[in-house]
Scaffold this motif. Structure first.
Motif, PDB file in Angstrom:
ATOM      1  N   LEU A  76       0.830  -1.203   0.000  1.00  0.00           N
ATOM      2  CA  LEU A  76       0.000   0.000   0.000  1.00  0.00           C
ATOM      3  C   LEU A  76       0.864   1.253   0.000  1.00  0.00           C
ATOM      4  N   GLY A  77       1.935   1.231   0.781  1.00  0.00           N
ATOM      5  CA  GLY A  77       2.856   2.370   0.802  1.00  0.00           C
ATOM      6  C   GLY A  77       3.489   2.602  -0.557  1.00  0.00           C
ATOM      7  N   GLY A  78       3.899   1.519  -1.226  1.00  0.00           N
ATOM      8  CA  GLY A  78       4.470   1.650  -2.559  1.00  0.00           C
ATOM      9  C   GLY A  78       3.473   2.204  -3.555  1.00  0.00           C
ATOM     10  N   LEU A  79       2.230   1.778  -3.446  1.00  0.00           N
ATOM     11  CA  LEU A  79       1.178   2.296  -4.329  1.00  0.00           C
ATOM     12  C   LEU A  79       0.952   3.790  -4.083  1.00  0.00           C
ATOM     13  N   LEU A  80       0.923   4.187  -2.823  1.00  0.00           N
ATOM     14  CA  LEU A  80       0.716   5.602  -2.499  1.00  0.00           C
ATOM     15  C   LEU A  80       1.867   6.472  -2.995  1.00  0.00           C
ATOM     16  N   ILE A  81       3.081   5.917  -3.026  1.00  0.00           N
ATOM     17  CA  ILE A  81       4.231   6.672  -3.512  1.00  0.00           C
ATOM     18  C   ILE A  81       4.050   7.055  -4.981  1.00  0.00           C
ATOM     19  N   PHE A  82       3.454   6.148  -5.765  1.00  0.00           N
ATOM     20  CA  PHE A  82       3.324   6.404  -7.199  1.00  0.00           C
ATOM     21  C   PHE A  82       2.132   7.279  -7.548  1.00  0.00           C
ATOM     22  N   VAL A  83       1.248   7.539  -6.593  1.00  0.00           N
ATOM     23  CA  VAL A  83       0.150   8.481  -6.820  1.00  0.00           C
ATOM     24  C   VAL A  83       0.741   9.881  -6.700  1.00  0.00           C
ATOM     25  N   PRO A  84       0.582  10.709  -7.727  1.00  0.00           N
ATOM     26  CA  PRO A  84       1.212  12.028  -7.657  1.00  0.00           C
ATOM     27  C   PRO A  84       0.606  12.890  -6.557  1.00  0.00           C
ATOM     28  N   GLY A  85       1.471  13.499  -5.783  1.00  0.00           N
ATOM     29  CA  GLY A  85       1.040  14.408  -4.730  1.00  0.00           C
ATOM     30  C   GLY A  85       1.859  14.221  -3.468  1.00  0.00           C
ATOM     31  N   PHE A  86       1.915  15.274  -2.680  1.00  0.00           N
ATOM     32  CA  PHE A  86       2.730  15.240  -1.464  1.00  0.00           C
ATOM     33  C   PHE A  86       2.043  14.511  -0.317  1.00  0.00           C
ATOM     34  N   VAL A  87       0.729  14.628  -0.220  1.00  0.00           N
ATOM     35  CA  VAL A  87       0.000  13.959   0.868  1.00  0.00           C
ATOM     36  C   VAL A  87       0.132  12.446   0.723  1.00  0.00           C
ATOM     37  N   SER A  88      -0.063  11.945  -0.481  1.00  0.00           N
ATOM     38  CA  SER A  88       0.062  10.499  -0.696  1.00  0.00           C
ATOM     39  C   SER A  88       1.514  10.049  -0.536  1.00  0.00           C
ATOM     40  N   ASP A  89       2.479  10.886  -0.935  1.00  0.00           N
ATOM     41  CA  ASP A  89       3.891  10.530  -0.741  1.00  0.00           C
ATOM     42  C   ASP A  89       4.240  10.411   0.733  1.00  0.00           C
ATOM     43  N   VAL A  90       3.769  11.342   1.531  1.00  0.00           N
ATOM     44  CA  VAL A  90       4.052  11.295   2.976  1.00  0.00           C
ATOM     45  C   VAL A  90       3.393  10.071   3.603  1.00  0.00           C
ATOM     46  N   ALA A  91       2.143   9.785   3.226  1.00  0.00           N
ATOM     47  CA  ALA A  91       1.457   8.598   3.753  1.00  0.00           C
ATOM     48  C   ALA A  91       2.163   7.323   3.308  1.00  0.00           C
TER      49      ALA A  91
END
Length: 160
Positions: A76-91
Motif C-alpha cells: 500500500l505504501g508503494g502504491l501511495l508513492i506512485f500516486v502524484p502528490g505530497f500527501v500520498s507521498d508522505v502517507a
C-alpha cells in the motif's frame, strides 16, 4: 467514500500549490519525482524484507500474520508513492518505514479483533463471522452455506 476521495484530492492540490508557491513549479516537479524515486527504492527494499520475514516465520512453524500484514502495508505504501502528490507521498513513506508501519499494523489488527472472530469458511474460501460452531463426528460443519447450491454431504445434528 466519495467525500473522502474529494477531500483527499483537495488536500493534494492544496499541498502542491503551497509547495509550488514556496519553491517554484520546476522545483516542485523535481521534488515529486525525487519522492517517487526514493519511495520506489524504499518500497522494493522493504518489500523484500517483508517477503523474507514471511518465509522465515513460516519455516519456523509460526503464524506469519504480522509479517503478511507488514507486506500488505508495504504494498500500500508503494502504491501511495506512485500516486502524484505530497500527501500520498508522505502517507506512503510513513507506511514504508518500519516504526510507523508497526503502529499502523497494531491499530489495524486491534480494529479487526474488535469486529469479532473470523473463521475460514468451507472449501470454497472466503471469511465469515460466526457466533456458534457445530461439530459433527469431530468435524466442524459450516451452516452458513446455501443448501440449494451446495447440498450438505451428511446431516447436521445440533445439541446444546
Amino acid at each position: 467514500m466519495a467525500a473522502i476521495f474529494l477531500l483527499w484530492v483537495i488536500a493534494e492540490i492544496a499541498a502542491i500549490w503551497a509547495v509550488a508557491s514556496l519553491i517554484g513549479f520546476l522545483a516542485t516537479l523535481g521534488l515529486l519525482l525525487a519522492g517517487a524515486l526514493v519511495g520506489s527504492w524504499l518500497a522494493r527494499r522493504e518489500g523484500g524484507k517483508a517477503a523474507r520475514a514471511v518465509m522465515d516465520t513460516a519455516r519456523a512453524g509460526r503464524s506469519p500474520h504480522n509479517e503478511v500484514t507488514d507486506g500488505m502495508l508495504v504494498g500500500l505504501g508503494g502504491l501511495l508513492i506512485f500516486v502524484p502528490g505530497f500527501v500520498s507521498d508522505v502517507a506512503g513513506l510513513a507506511l514504508l518505514l518500519p516504526p510507523t508501519r508497526t503502529l499502523v499494523r497494531r491499530a489495524w489488527l486491534k480494529r479487526l479483533e474488535r469486529r469479532g472472530p473470523v473463521t475460514p469458511r468451507g472449501f470454497g474460501g472466503g471469511l465469515h463471522r460466526s457466533g456458534r460452531v457445530i461439530v459433527v463426528d469431530s468435524e466442524v460443519v459450516d451452516t452458513s452455506r446455501d443448501d440449494r447450491r451446495d447440498p450438505p454431504q451428511r446431516p447436521v445434528i445440533e445439541s446444546e
